[in-house]
Motif scaffolding. Structure first.
Motif, PDB file in Angstrom:
ATOM      1  N   PHE A 131       0.826  -1.213   0.000  1.00 40.40           N
ATOM      2  CA  PHE A 131       0.000   0.000   0.000  1.00 40.40           C
ATOM      3  C   PHE A 131       0.861   1.265   0.000  1.00 40.40           C
ATOM      4  N   LYS A 132       0.467   2.229  -0.837  1.00 40.89           N
ATOM      5  CA  LYS A 132       1.116   3.542  -0.871  1.00 40.89           C
ATOM      6  C   LYS A 132       0.043   4.552  -1.287  1.00 40.89           C
ATOM      7  N   VAL A 133      -0.873   4.844  -0.356  1.00 40.74           N
ATOM      8  CA  VAL A 133      -2.019   5.718  -0.650  1.00 40.74           C
ATOM      9  C   VAL A 133      -1.702   7.115  -0.105  1.00 40.74           C
ATOM     10  N   SER A 134      -1.858   8.130  -0.945  1.00 36.20           N
ATOM     11  CA  SER A 134      -1.483   9.488  -0.538  1.00 36.20           C
ATOM     12  C   SER A 134      -2.543  10.119   0.367  1.00 36.20           C
ATOM     13  N   GLY A 135      -2.098  11.009   1.246  1.00 32.84           N
ATOM     14  CA  GLY A 135      -3.010  11.811   2.055  1.00 32.84           C
ATOM     15  C   GLY A 135      -3.643  11.086   3.230  1.00 32.84           C
ATOM     16  N   VAL A 136      -3.056   9.955   3.659  1.00 35.81           N
ATOM     17  CA  VAL A 136      -3.649   9.195   4.774  1.00 35.81           C
ATOM     18  C   VAL A 136      -2.712   9.149   5.980  1.00 35.81           C
ATOM     19  N   GLU A 137      -1.398   9.046   5.751  1.00 38.14           N
ATOM     20  CA  GLU A 137      -0.455   9.002   6.869  1.00 38.14           C
ATOM     21  C   GLU A 137      -0.618  10.258   7.733  1.00 38.14           C
ATOM     22  N   GLY A 138      -0.699  10.040   9.046  1.00 36.66           N
ATOM     23  CA  GLY A 138      -0.916  11.156   9.976  1.00 36.66           C
ATOM     24  C   GLY A 138      -2.376  11.529  10.163  1.00 36.66           C
ATOM     25  N   MET A 139      -3.279  10.790   9.508  1.00 34.58           N
ATOM     26  CA  MET A 139      -4.718  11.085   9.598  1.00 34.58           C
ATOM     27  C   MET A 139      -5.444   9.962  10.342  1.00 34.58           C
ATOM     28  N   ASP A 140      -6.586  10.316  10.939  1.00 40.95           N
ATOM     29  CA  ASP A 140      -7.441   9.343  11.624  1.00 40.95           C
ATOM     30  C   ASP A 140      -8.284   8.611  10.587  1.00 40.95           C
ATOM     31  N   VAL A 141      -8.072   7.318  10.426  1.00 47.31           N
ATOM     32  CA  VAL A 141      -8.766   6.566   9.377  1.00 47.31           C
ATOM     33  C   VAL A 141     -10.268   6.458   9.649  1.00 47.31           C
ATOM     34  N   VAL A 142     -10.675   6.533  10.921  1.00 48.08           N
ATOM     35  CA  VAL A 142     -12.112   6.501  11.242  1.00 48.08           C
ATOM     36  C   VAL A 142     -12.790   7.759  10.702  1.00 48.08           C
TER      37      VAL A 142
END
Length: 494
Positions: A196-207
């Motif tokens: 996986f290498k999805v942009s704009g998600v690292e550092g974000m709350d996935v919920v």
């Protein structure tokens, strides 16, 4: 810490008689297949650094114990490679859970959704219906919006098929990537792993990202109560069947483990009473250089060609995602030096990904392994002799055996930690386990069990295969949350 030379000497003194019925060890470094009288001594120099003595495995176990303690400490956590993430799961199932739940499982190329009904019916306490949805490559490497829109679309489709779009059911979300949690229903992605290498998600709350995607649709509601890692999901799934279960392990595309730690030892969470499940994120073991003396030139080549060089080094040595490629790199070098295939190298053999982990499993089957080996090599354009097939099977055995040994050593670190926490002379516990390597490889489980029992002799460890995967565990976490909420009249665990 062992030096490279020390480790090489120790690694020589290992007996792999059980590894394959086609292999017989004579002395320490001479391998002969008696059925055709073929001497494999010539390939040992490529493999000695992958064969570990029990002394080396005990050393790895101790190194990992130190990493666990660094990850748990307030002052050492920020620099620790093994992050020891609190999950806010404080109890395994006790059998009194009940309710109707949804579970989402995202962590690989397939995305699974389940409806889980937990009842007090002793004959069938858990009823499950599930559907599997594909996660296309463009989404795995796309944007966060695309990914969570896809998840929300699949969930809507599932609820439509179940005729429950008018209900607001509690949802457990198995999200199989490293996340920092401050509560059960919040998970901030630390880093992507696997493919996986999805942009704009690292550092974000996935919920929050998933809730936003669901709200944007507007055609159903969902109450996401718990986010769990697949290891926690596995532990909870097995915990429903065996209440001694306090460890969860995945050995598949990736590898990871969790276990129940005493709250008094978890500096990052308030409180001293009770226990909490810790997601170790052991795939990053060695990222600080602590496994350098054990990594080979082939491990380094795998790392250089990966999506995340320098990261998840233990996972790259031990997990299924890289095992076939490790074997291919070894075969290429041996062929270049004239030790295999009469020095012939084909474009297929030189192509990354052409040998897969499922091929390694097929080659190691006790009866038809050599036949399968010949078929696989022939498809790669190589015309292998019987001697070539025996040698390739030997390479596969050493690579997969190393994986089982590495996992046994790190699991040994967790088990000795549990034993010390409990202050008992003999540990009795259950390890919940899942993943394609463990389930599909013909020798893997047996090798792992035997090595663990040698490394942690003062223990009775039951290995329990998670039959229904980690997604059911997310529903179990949610069910336990509901049970604890009923007991405390509050959905807060702390």
């Amino acid at each position: 810490m062992l030096t490279s030379d020390q480790n090489r000497n120790k690694a020589r003194h290992v007996d792999v008689r059980e590894a394959s019925e086609h292999l017989v060890v004579s002395g320490h470094t001479l391998y002969i297949n008696k059925s055709i009288g073929f001497d494999l001594t010539c390939i040992d120099k490529y493999l000695y650094s992958m064969r570990f003595s029990d002394e080396t495995l005990h050393d790895i176990k101790c190194r990992f114990r130190r990493e666990l303690e660094n990850g748990l400490g307030r002052d050492t956590n920020t620099t620790a490679t093994v992050k020891m993430l609190p999950t806010f799961v404080r109890s395994i199932p006790d059998g009194s859970e009940k309710g109707d739940f949804l579970a989402l499982d995202l962590g690989g190329s397939n995305f699974r959704i389940l409806r889980v009904k937990v009842t007090q019916d002793k004959k069938q306490p858990v009823q499950m219906e599930s559907l599997v949805y594909e996660t296309p490559e463009d989404i795995i490497h796309g944007s966060g919006t695309q990914l969570f829109d896809h998840v929300a679309e699949c969930l809507g489709d599932f609820m439509e098929k179940q005729k429950i779009k008018d209900k607001k059911l509690p949802v457990g979300f198995t999200f199989s990537f490293p996340c920092a949690q401050t509560k059960l229903d919040e998970a901030v992605l630390v880093t992507w792993t696997k493919k996986f290498k999805v942009s704009g998600v690292e550092g974000m709350d996935v919920v929050k990202l998933l809730n936003k995607a669901i709200k944007k649709r507007g055609d159903y509601e969902a109450d996401i109560m718990a986010v769990v890692n697949d290891t926690t999901g596995t532990m909870m799934t097995c915990g429903f069947d065996d209440q001694r279960c306090e460890v969860g392990i995945i050995i598949g595309t990736g590898t990871n483990a969790c276990y129940m730690e005493e709250l008094r030892h978890i500096d990052l969470v308030e409180g001293d009473e009770g226990r909490m499940c810790i997601n170790t994120e052991w795939g990053a073991f060695g990222d600080d250089g602590s496994l350098e003396d054990l990594r080979t030139e082939f491990d380094r080549e795998i790392d250089r060609g990966s999506l995340n060089p320098g990261k998840q080094l233990f996972e790259k040595m031990a997990s299924g995602m890289f095992m076939g490629e490790l074997v291919r790199l070894i075969l290429v070098k041996m062929a270049k030096e004239g030790l295999l295939f009469e020095g012939r190298i084909t474009p297929e053999l030189l192509t990354k990904g052409k040998i897969e982990t499922k091929h390694v499993s097929a080659i190691e089957k006790s009866k038809e392994g050599l036949t399968k080996c010949k078929e696989i090599l022939t498809r790669l354009g190589v015309e292998p002799s019987q001697e070539d097939c025996v040698a390739v099977q030997h390479v596969c055995t050493i690579v997969s055996f190393r994986s089982a040994n590495l996992i046994a050593a790190t699991l040994g670190g967790i088990l000795t930690r549990l034993k010390d926490n409990k202050g008992v002379a003999r540990l009795r516990t259950t390890v919940g386990i899942d993943g394609s390597m463990y389930k599909m490889h013909p020798q893997y489980a047996r090798r792992l069990h035997k090595t663990v029992r040698r490394l942690v002799p003062d223990s009775d460890v039951r290995f329990l295969l998670s039959e229904s995967g980690s997604a059911k565990g997310a529903a179990m976490v949610t069910a336990v949350a509901y049970r604890l909420a009923d007991q405390t009249q509050s959905l807060h665990f702390y």
